[in-house]
Write an enzyme that holds these catalytic residues in place. Structure first.
Site, short mmCIF file in Angstrom:
data_model
loop_
_atom_site.label_atom_id
_atom_site.label_comp_id
_atom_site.label_asym_id
_atom_site.label_seq_id
_atom_site.Cartn_x
_atom_site.Cartn_y
_atom_site.Cartn_z
N GLU A 221 0.83 -1.21 0.00
CA GLU A 221 0.00 0.00 0.00
C GLU A 221 0.86 1.26 0.00
OE1 GLU A 221 -3.02 -0.21 -0.73
OE2 GLU A 221 -3.36 -2.32 -0.32
N HIS A 224 1.85 2.03 -3.47
CA HIS A 224 0.81 2.79 -4.20
C HIS A 224 0.90 4.27 -3.85
CE1 HIS A 224 -1.10 -0.52 -6.07
NE2 HIS A 224 -1.76 -0.99 -5.04
N HIS A 230 -0.24 -1.26 -9.96
CA HIS A 230 0.01 -2.70 -9.85
C HIS A 230 0.97 -3.18 -10.93
CE1 HIS A 230 -3.83 -3.50 -7.38
NE2 HIS A 230 -2.77 -3.50 -6.61
N CYS A 231 1.82 -4.11 -10.54
CA CYS A 231 2.85 -4.65 -11.43
C CYS A 231 2.31 -5.88 -12.16
CB CYS A 231 4.07 -5.03 -10.59
SG CYS A 231 5.43 -5.68 -11.56
N CYS A 258 9.74 -2.08 -10.63
CA CYS A 258 9.27 -1.31 -9.46
C CYS A 258 10.44 -0.77 -8.64
CB CYS A 258 8.33 -2.19 -8.63
SG CYS A 258 6.86 -2.67 -9.57
ZN LIG Z 1 -2.74 -2.86 -4.66
ZN LIG Z 2 7.06 -5.00 -9.99
#
Ligand SMILES: [Zn+2]
Ligand SMILES: [Zn+2]
Length: 302
Positions: A221, A224, A230-231, A258
């Site tokens: 979270e 985010h 989302h990945c 990410c």
């Molecule tokens: Zn999420």
């Molecule tokens: Zn990722």
């Protein structure tokens, strides 16, 4: 409408998701040639990262259409930069009471400090649920109380301290974002500096598992709240999940796409970050994760 990303439980229709191939994964990370060697090694898939696979029935990507977010798209989204306007602290905001023998919030705070370094992570004084104008209901499946987390985040937005990068609320009460949902594990806003996660569904029978689930959801979270969507490229902490079984399969670690986003946001020292994450897991009962991080440190410093 504010863009909200959630870890949720709910099934709608079945979708066909095709996992990105190696070219698409590489494109999502973006060109590395101009980066210092240690970052090139950090962001190269040397066998430490698993590509995303086809979802099973009921999994997040079988029921939710996710466009994914490349590193370039992340930069284009102009995420909040830590430190801008003096906003350099991540705050944890406990709401309500917590059992003494449950997950220790101080361990969660230390985890976030290692994971999101070099940011400061501080604990705010606990708030009572009655201080927030939030609708509650009793979940029909569990017979337990739930709080409306959309309203909770609206309330929280008025309480963000002037030096806060984000405020991440934590509660033992179960959450739902709107009437049609069964529950969510947590929810965060990409730009509005607020998020919330609940420890209600993690059980007290296995304290180690409860801790691992708690740090996973708070790190997800918080990701985010750093503007990360989302990945869909790798098995990654930022994968969306539909149910607890799927959540338990999501890694605790970030994939190269990410990681590059987080490095863009915080400029962390890769060796220090991995070393401290390794130390946290060693102290907190997961030797295999501690050793995964140690191996990555070796591959960075070889
Ligand atoms: Zn999420
Ligand atoms: Zn990722």
């Amino acid at each position: 409408m504010r863009l909200v990303l959630i870890l949720l439980f709910g099934v709608s229709s079945v979708l066909a998701f095709e996992p990105p191939n190696s070219d698409k994964r590489r494109d999502a990370v973006g060109p590395l040639q101009a980066l210092p060697p240690v970052l090139q090694r950090l962001l190269s898939d040397g066998g430490s990262f698993r590509p995303m696979e086809k979802p099973l029935a009921g999994d997040w990507l079988s029921t939710n259409k996710e466009p994914g977010q490349t590193f370039a798209q992340y930069v284009q989204s102009r995420p909040n930069k830590p430190g801008d306007n003096g906003r350099g602290t991540i705050y944890l905001q406990p709401i309500g009471s917590f059992p003494k023998d449950g997950v220790q919030l101080e361990s969660v705070r230390k985890y976030l400090e290692a994971f999101y370094q070099p940011m400061r992570v501080e604990m705010l004084h606990s708030m009572d649920e009655s201080q927030l104008l939030v609708t509650t209901r009793v979940n029909r499946g569990t017979d337990k109380l739930q709080m409306n987390c959309t309203e909770l985040l609206n309330e929280l937005e008025h309480l963000v301290p002037a030096d806060a990068y984000i405020v991440m609320a934590v509660t033992m009460t179960d959450l739902y974002p709107s009437e049609e949902w069964n529950f969510v594990f947590g929810m965060a806003r990409l730009k509005n500096r607020v998020g919330v996660f609940s420890l209600a569904r993690y059980g007290a029978d296995d304290p180690q598992l409860a801790l691992e689930r708690a740090v996973k959801v708070v790190a997800h979270e918080t990701g985010h709240a750093f503007g990360m969507a989302h990945c869909i490229h790798f098995r990654c902490l930022m994968n969306g999940v539909n149910h607890l079984g799927e959540a338990d399969k999501v890694p605790q670690t970030l994939c190269p796409v990410c990681l590059r986003k987080l490095h863009y946001a915080t400029g962390f020292d890769p060796v220090k970050r991995y070393s401290e994450a390794s130390g946290w897991w060693l102290k907190n009962g997961d030797e295999s994760l501690a050793s995964w991080y140690s191996k990555r440190v070796k591959s960075l410093t070889r």
